[in-house]
Design a protein around this motif. Structure first.
Motif, mmCIF file in Angstrom:
data_model
loop_
_atom_site.group_PDB
_atom_site.id
_atom_site.type_symbol
_atom_site.label_atom_id
_atom_site.label_comp_id
_atom_site.label_asym_id
_atom_site.label_seq_id
_atom_site.Cartn_x
_atom_site.Cartn_y
_atom_site.Cartn_z
ATOM 1 N N ALA A 183 5.596 -2.798 0.994
ATOM 2 C CA ALA A 183 4.616 -1.717 1.329
ATOM 3 C C ALA A 183 3.182 -2.489 1.419
ATOM 4 N N VAL A 184 3.049 -3.366 0.793
ATOM 5 C CA VAL A 184 1.747 -3.962 0.969
ATOM 6 C C VAL A 184 1.458 -4.939 2.199
ATOM 7 N N VAL A 185 2.681 -5.501 2.741
ATOM 8 C CA VAL A 185 2.443 -6.232 3.861
ATOM 9 C C VAL A 185 2.355 -5.377 4.910
ATOM 10 N N LEU A 186 3.249 -4.341 5.069
ATOM 11 C CA LEU A 186 3.118 -3.348 6.171
ATOM 12 C C LEU A 186 1.563 -2.866 6.117
ATOM 13 N N ALA A 187 1.075 -2.237 5.123
ATOM 14 C CA ALA A 187 -0.215 -1.620 5.163
ATOM 15 C C ALA A 187 -1.323 -2.720 5.110
ATOM 16 N N ASP A 188 -1.490 -3.568 4.468
ATOM 17 C CA ASP A 188 -2.519 -4.602 4.526
ATOM 18 C C ASP A 188 -2.606 -5.887 5.615
ATOM 19 N N LEU A 189 -1.356 -6.248 5.810
ATOM 20 C CA LEU A 189 -1.224 -7.341 6.638
ATOM 21 C C LEU A 189 -0.975 -6.682 8.392
ATOM 22 N N GLU A 190 0.006 -5.655 8.290
ATOM 23 C CA GLU A 190 0.357 -5.237 9.463
ATOM 24 C C GLU A 190 -0.706 -3.949 10.004
ATOM 25 N N GLY A 191 -1.415 -3.507 9.122
ATOM 26 C CA GLY A 191 -2.433 -2.526 9.508
ATOM 27 C C GLY A 191 -1.756 -1.139 9.654
ATOM 28 N N MET A 192 -0.704 -0.932 9.047
ATOM 29 C CA MET A 192 0.129 0.390 9.388
ATOM 30 C C MET A 192 -0.300 1.360 8.453
ATOM 31 N N ALA A 193 -0.446 2.577 8.897
ATOM 32 C CA ALA A 193 -1.076 3.764 8.145
ATOM 33 C C ALA A 193 0.234 4.148 7.192
ATOM 34 N N TYR A 194 -0.344 4.746 5.846
ATOM 35 C CA TYR A 194 0.690 5.082 5.093
ATOM 36 C C TYR A 194 1.659 6.007 5.463
ATOM 37 N N ASP A 195 1.616 6.859 6.368
ATOM 38 C CA ASP A 195 2.680 7.583 6.775
ATOM 39 C C ASP A 195 3.698 6.921 7.935
ATOM 40 N N GLU A 196 3.184 5.852 8.408
ATOM 41 C CA GLU A 196 4.028 4.946 9.263
ATOM 42 C C GLU A 196 4.826 3.965 8.229
ATOM 43 N N VAL A 197 4.107 3.428 7.070
ATOM 44 C CA VAL A 197 4.851 2.698 6.255
ATOM 45 C C VAL A 197 5.994 3.720 5.432
#
Length: 91
Positions: free
Chosen positions: A35-49
């Protein structure tokens, strides 16, 4: 064109921070880490995560919050000299 924002000491600190963050991330529970990698490093929105992780947005928010908190605590212990410089980025 020279990059005046990049100095040898800044590059060294960035590299050291990357290493310690990578070690801290590796110690997280896999769900929190993802969750942290997808949101913070990949820049994905919460709904995408949430879609990628096949879970609810609420669960994603909780995992990101808890994962960041664990990572912050790890950095306070293992890299206090670096943590203070980047504390605002980790909030």
């Amino acid at each position: 064109i020279a990059d005046e924002t990049s100095t040898p000491d800044r590059e060294m600190l960035d590299g050291a921070l990357e290493d310690v963050v990578e070690k801290g991330l590796s110690r997280l529970n896999p769900e929190f880490r993802q969750a942290v990698v997808l949101a913070d490093l990949e820049g994905m929105a919460y709904d995408e995560v949430a879609v990628v992780m096949n879970t609810s947005v609420g669960t994603v928010r909780s995992r990101i919050h808890r994962g960041r908190k664990m990572l912050r605590n790890y950095l306070k212990i293992h890299a206090p000299e670096l943590y203070g410089r980047y504390e605002d980025d980790l909030s």
